[in-house]
Each structure stands twice: as C-alpha cells, then as structure tokens.
Motif scaffolding. Structure first.
Motif, PDB file in Angstrom:
ATOM      1  N   ALA B  85      73.643  84.089  55.477  1.00 20.12           N
ATOM      2  CA  ALA B  85      73.105  83.421  54.300  1.00 20.12           C
ATOM      3  C   ALA B  85      74.011  82.290  53.829  1.00 20.12           C
ATOM      4  CB  ALA B  85      72.913  84.436  53.177  1.00 20.12           C
ATOM      5  N   TYR B  86      75.310  82.379  54.145  1.00 14.83           N
ATOM      6  CA  TYR B  86      76.210  81.366  53.589  1.00 14.83           C
ATOM      7  C   TYR B  86      77.228  80.884  54.614  1.00 14.83           C
ATOM      8  CZ  TYR B  86      79.773  84.950  53.409  1.00 14.83           C
ATOM      9  OH  TYR B  86      80.674  85.902  53.773  1.00 14.83           O
ATOM     10  N   ALA B 154      81.453  70.770  58.471  1.00 15.79           N
ATOM     11  CA  ALA B 154      80.457  70.747  59.554  1.00 15.79           C
ATOM     12  C   ALA B 154      80.347  72.124  60.192  1.00 15.79           C
ATOM     13  CB  ALA B 154      80.846  69.708  60.601  1.00 15.79           C
ATOM     14  N   ARG B 155      81.521  72.785  60.371  1.00 11.42           N
ATOM     15  CA  ARG B 155      81.544  74.114  60.977  1.00 11.42           C
ATOM     16  C   ARG B 155      80.741  75.102  60.116  1.00 11.42           C
ATOM     17  NH1 ARG B 155      87.444  76.436  61.457  1.00 11.42           N
ATOM     18  NH2 ARG B 155      87.175  76.329  59.222  1.00 11.42           N
ATOM     19  N   ALA B 156      80.855  74.954  58.785  1.00 10.36           N
ATOM     20  CA  ALA B 156      80.139  75.867  57.883  1.00 10.36           C
ATOM     21  C   ALA B 156      78.641  75.558  57.848  1.00 10.36           C
ATOM     22  CB  ALA B 156      80.724  75.774  56.481  1.00 10.36           C
ATOM     23  N   LEU B 157      78.277  74.321  58.230  1.00 14.29           N
ATOM     24  CA  LEU B 157      76.870  73.925  58.185  1.00 14.29           C
ATOM     25  C   LEU B 157      76.140  74.241  59.488  1.00 14.29           C
ATOM     26  CD1 LEU B 157      77.219  70.392  56.544  1.00 14.29           C
ATOM     27  CD2 LEU B 157      76.234  72.419  55.461  1.00 14.29           C
ATOM     28  N   ALA B 161      73.098  77.998  57.237  1.00 13.85           N
ATOM     29  CA  ALA B 161      73.119  78.855  56.056  1.00 13.85           C
ATOM     30  C   ALA B 161      72.549  78.063  54.876  1.00 13.85           C
ATOM     31  CB  ALA B 161      74.543  79.294  55.757  1.00 13.85           C
ATOM     32  N   GLU B 162      71.819  78.764  54.007  1.00 12.88           N
ATOM     33  CA  GLU B 162      71.201  78.087  52.865  1.00 12.88           C
ATOM     34  C   GLU B 162      72.211  77.841  51.746  1.00 12.88           C
ATOM     35  OE1 GLU B 162      68.136  76.756  52.389  1.00 12.88           O
ATOM     36  OE2 GLU B 162      68.119  77.041  54.558  1.00 12.88           O
ATOM     37  N   ILE B 163      73.291  78.650  51.779  1.00 10.30           N
ATOM     38  CA  ILE B 163      74.288  78.574  50.708  1.00 10.30           C
ATOM     39  C   ILE B 163      75.613  78.106  51.293  1.00 10.30           C
ATOM     40  CG2 ILE B 163      75.493  79.886  48.916  1.00 10.30           C
ATOM     41  CD1 ILE B 163      73.173  81.955  49.180  1.00 10.30           C
ATOM     42  N   LEU B 164      76.277  77.225  50.573  1.00 12.60           N
ATOM     43  CA  LEU B 164      77.583  76.739  51.007  1.00 12.60           C
ATOM     44  C   LEU B 164      78.590  77.114  49.916  1.00 12.60           C
ATOM     45  CD1 LEU B 164      78.794  75.174  53.345  1.00 12.60           C
ATOM     46  CD2 LEU B 164      78.248  73.056  52.160  1.00 12.60           C
ATOM     47  N   LEU B 165      79.570  77.950  50.256  1.00 12.42           N
ATOM     48  CA  LEU B 165      80.595  78.348  49.294  1.00 12.42           C
ATOM     49  C   LEU B 165      81.882  77.609  49.635  1.00 12.42           C
ATOM     50  CD1 LEU B 165      79.870  82.186  49.250  1.00 12.42           C
ATOM     51  CD2 LEU B 165      79.081  80.452  47.625  1.00 12.42           C
ATOM     52  N   MET B 166      82.410  76.864  48.677  1.00 11.18           N
ATOM     53  CA  MET B 166      83.570  76.023  48.965  1.00 11.18           C
ATOM     54  C   MET B 166      84.698  76.336  47.988  1.00 11.18           C
ATOM     55  SD  MET B 166      81.405  72.489  49.537  1.00 11.18           S
ATOM     56  CE  MET B 166      82.467  71.714  50.725  1.00 11.18           C
TER      57      MET B 166
END
Lengths: 291, 264
Positions: B85-86, B154-157, B161-166
């Motif tokens: 999900a993230y 980019a790696r997290a995208l 995932a619909e959610i991006l936690l930074m």
C-alpha cells in the motif's frame, strides 16, 4: 614512482641494521678462531670473516640470498626443481596444505558466521567457543591433532590442513559476522517495508554488504593458514615442507638454511596475500564498491 | 477551509505509544487521532521528540502502537504493507553502493517478484518521473546527494503504492537543492495523485508542500494543531512571498511555540 626513493631508503636501512647485527653477533666466533690459530686480527678482518662463516649465529643477507637462489632458481636451471633439496619442492608441500586448510577454514568460517548472524542461539553458543579456541597455543594443540588423526589412519596433507583451518577460520568468522551485521537499522527497515524474507535480506543486502569485510579477513586468514601448515610440519619431525627445513636446520645448526626457509615462507605469504588483494580489487570493482 | 470529501485512506484513533527505555518509559505518542484523505499531502511538523517520525513509522507498521487504533486502506498497517500500500522514503537515500541506480530501483521489484520486462519498464518510467533518465547505469557515488534522494523516491514509486510516506527526505540537503526538490515533488504529486505523508522540521517546506499541516509537540508526543491549507494546488516557488503563505507560516510557528510551552 616518487615513492621509490623513500621505499628503497627503508629497505637499505633494514639491510644495514642486519649487516651490523651479523658482524656483532658473529664476531665472537671469529675472535675465537683467531685466538686458536694464535693470530691477532684487526676489526676489518674480523668483519670480513663474519660475512662468510659456514654456521653463523646470524647469517648475512647475501648468504641467505645465495642459499635461496641455490635452492630455487639454480635448481630450476639445472632441471631439478622438484628435487628434495629444492625449496620449491618444500614450498609446494607447505603451500598445498596451506591452500587446503584455507579452503576448509574459510568455508567453515563463512558458514559459522551466517549461522551466528541468523540465530541467537548460535551466537551465544558458538561464538564463545570460537574465541576460546584461539586462546590455546597452536604449538600445544598441533601435536595432539596430528597424533589423534594418525591413530585413525589419517596422515600427510590432511592433518596439516586441519591445523591451518583451525587458525584461519577465526578471522573469517569475526570478519564475516561484522560484515553481515554491517547494514544499519534504516537498511533493515527499508527491506521490512518491502516485506522481504530473511533469505532475500541475506542475498540482496547482508551478503553484498559483507564483501569488503570478507576480503580483509581472508587476507589475515591465509597468512594464518601458512603459519598453521608450518607449525603442523614441526611435531612429526617431518622431512618435507618449509617447517621441516626449519626443523632440520635447527638440528644441524644450519642457520642459513633456517633463514632461507623463513624467507621462503614470508615470500609465499606475501604472494598469497597479494593474490587475495588482487581478487578483492577485481571483485569490488565489478560490484561497483571500488572506484 | 476545504473539508476533504475524498475517502479516508489513513485513520488514526487515540493512538498511544510508549517506549520502554533504560531511563524509564518514554511517551512517544499520546492520544493521537487523525484522518488522511485520498490524494492529500499531509506534513507533520514539530521539534525533535514530538513523535512525528514515530507516527509515520506506526503508519508503515515499523512500530506497534501500545494503544488506540490505526487503519491504512481499511487494513492494519502490517496487512497494508503486505499488500504494497505504501512506499517509504527515509532521511538518507540508503542506496546500495554495489547496485546501479537502475539496480537500486529494481530492488523492491525483485523482492516482490515482478518479471524482468515489467521491471525494466517500471525503472524507466519512475526515472522519468524524478527526472533521472539516463542515470540508470550510474552508481550512487556518481550522483549528487539531491539526485540520490530523488533516486530513492523513484525506488519508493516503482511498485505503484498509492501512499508515499516520507521521513525528512530532504533534511540533509542544502536550501537550494531542497527548493528544487520541493518543486519537483509537488509536480510529481500532481501527476501521480498519490497520498503523501511528509515529516519535516522546516516551516516553509511544510507550508509550501501541504494540503494539510499537522503541528505536533513533544513530551508526550501529541498533535497540537491541524491546519487545512488555503493555498491553491498550483504553487510556483514565489508563492512563498504571498500574504497567505506568510500568514499560514505564522500560524504554524504559533502552533509550534504553544506546543513547546515555556521551554522556548
């Protein structure tokens, strides 16, 4: 290239100290000889005499160099490279035990490290024994290993290799445990956000991260292996190998032979460490870890 | 105030989290409740020790709350993580030095079992998103800090995932690089319509980026103010000189000062 002068200077200083020590240590014998012959000798005559004794307390560098050449290069030229008087023959005997022991020790060391990193039980039960194993003087242990293995019919290469492995597994265990644990908490968290399995974490993160640590410990390990193989040749009164050359040298007061065997061992060790250094450079470069 | 009409993707109710340390219990989160709607850009701002990073880690299932409830996409954080999900972006880029930029972005894809052709396509696409096309074969040390952090985004995208936690992703970068990355991040958010949770301790950064600013205060970590941003979605960098921006920044600063009590 600009380092050549300082490096040569250091070598020259070491050789100089060696020559001075040879004069000083061999002087007594030279004076005794002169007294027996009833002649007075000057310092210069004495010094010249200390450079060419048959059984010096401390052989001069050129005597060792000559002996090394006589027992290696010269024998190759005369086609007797593997005669029993050749250091190449004895060196190979020791080297084969070293390499086998190093292979056993490294594989065992890596396997133990993997176990220790993944299992708390192994960490608590194996690590203390690994450390304890290295507190026992190898000189005390080597004869027992040889005797025990001999009693079950194992002789020759393998007992020496076992002693080599015993010395070389330890630096590999310690280095690999450190290396496999080197990824920080953030790296582990990142893998957790991917729901990665332990096996994936091992192959994709821990193992590649441990490579620089592995090569450092392999260098220590292979030098220790060589020491192990030589020590393994002493208690049997072995007749083959660099250790045997040192032993027979000491039986017959052949200090020149002892020193040339010592240098042969040092040269072999340096070559082995350099070889691992080369593999390290190529591997890390291909991994992108070296620039 | 624009009340969000979007469906709620992250819902926290009366969250509590106490760490047991050698110096006694530390109350990292106390009675934290918050709804995050789909497509929102939510910043968490506060002094160190206010629990903003802990809150983000709870959403990601990296910490387990000792009380209260949290759901992500209607699931527990653990389930949400397993359903990809993230994506999580850490303070440091944390790229593997032995992998190329492309190889680093492929890492989650390999772990999650995407096939080779799909991997290549995704790497290409996310590198475009963070404007790093052409750097696929470079090693991390060949890139600047800002570029490395973009690669980690980019790696997290990469796995959609619909959610991006930074978690303070630009904290270690200098001001100019940070401005540039903030601008890029907004563009990326507009293009991808992700829901973003963003921890920072920079007031301008929080105000510039967010649709919702969550002001937190320490000891115990709690939410002291939730501000819905009146700024338009289109935000050129010079919006930071507009009266609305300055007023908003004031309100955040007041919130921070209040939460700090008489400590400042």
């Amino acid at each position: 290239m600009r380092y050549i002068l300082p490096v040569l200077t250091v070598i020259a200083v070491i050789v100089g100290i060696w020559y001075a020590a040879a004069v000083w240590m061999n002087a007594q014998w030279a004076y005794d000889q002169a007294e027996r012959a009833g002649v007075e000798i000057t310092f210069t005559e004495m010094a010249a005499q200390t450079m060419q004794q048959d059984k010096p307390v401390l052989p001069a560098p050129h005597q060792v160099a000559q002996e090394l050449w006589k027992t290696t290069g010269a024998m190759v030229l005369s086609g007797r490279a593997f005669s029993k008087r050749s250091l190449i023959f004895h060196g190979w005997i020791t080297l084969s035990a070293t390499l086998l022991g190093f292979a056993i020790g490294s594989v065992a060391g890596i396997a133990l490290a993997v176990g220790i990193v993944h299992s708390r039980v192994m960490d608590m039960s194996v690590m203390p024994w690994a450390i304890a194993s290295q507190t026992i003087p190898i000189l005390a242990l080597a004869p027992m290993i040889i005797v025990v293995l001999n009693s079950v019919g194992v002789q020759g290469l393998l007992p020496k290799a076992v002693i080599s492995a015993y010395l070389s597994f330890f630096p590999v265990v310690v280095g690999m445990v450190t290396g496999l644990r080197s990824p920080d908490a953030m790296q582990m968290d990142l893998l957790k956000t991917y729901s990665a399995s332990n096996a994936q974490g091992f192959w994709k993160l821990r193992l590649p991260a441990s490579m620089p640590f592995l090569f450092t410990s392999l260098k220590i390990g292979i030098a220790a292996s060589l020491v192990g193989a030589i020590v393994g040749e002493l208690p049997t009164g072995a007749i083959r190998g660099l250790g045997a050359r040192m032993l027979t040298g000491s039986y017959y007061g052949q200090n020149i032979q002892i020193w040339s065997a010592l240098f042969a061992a040092a040269i072999v060790a340096a070559l082995l460490v350099a070889l691992i250094g080369l593999i390290e450079r190529v591997t890390l470069k291909r991994m992108g870890l070296a620039r | 105030m624009n009340k969000s009409t979007q469906p709620v993707v992250i819902q926290a109710k009366n969250l509590d989290l106490t760490f047991q340390t050698n110096d006694g219990p530390v109350h990292a989160l106390k009675d934290v409740s918050l709804d995050i709607g789909k497509g929102e850009f939510v910043s968490f701002i506060g002094p160190s020790g206010c629990g903003k990073t802990t809150f983000l880690r709870v959403m990601a299932g990296l910490e387990t709350p000792t009380g209260g409830e949290i759901s992500v996409n209607g699931m527990t954080p653990d389930e949400a993580r397993k359903s990809r999900a993230y994506g999580y972006v850490f303070q440091a880029a944390g790229l593997y030095p032995w992998r190329t930029i492309g190889g680093n972005i492929r890492l989650p894809l390999e772990i999650m079992g995407y096939d080779k052709a799909d991997q290549a396509e995704r790497v290409k696409r996310v590198l475009e998103l963070v404007e790093l096309s052409g750097f696929e074969k470079k090693f991390p040390w060949q890139l600047s800090g800002g570029m490395q952090q973009r690669a980690s985004i980019a790696r997290a995208l990469a796995f959609d995932a619909e959610i991006l936690l930074m978690d303070e992703p630009f904290g270690a970068l200098d001001e100019i690089v940070r401005d540039h990355l903030n601008e890029q991040l907004l563009a990326l958010w507009a293009r991808t319509k992700k829901t973003i949770g963003f921890v920072t301790h920079s007031i301008p950064e929080a105000v510039y980026l967010s649709t919702k600013i969550v002001v937190m205060s320490p000891r115990p970590g709690r939410i002291s103010d939730v501000i819905d941003s009146p700024l338009p979605p289109e935000r050129p960098l010079d919006i930071r000189d507009s009266p609305e921006f300055i007023e908003l920044a004031h309100r955040v600063r007041d919130g921070l000062r209040e939460g700090h009590g008489d400590a400042v």
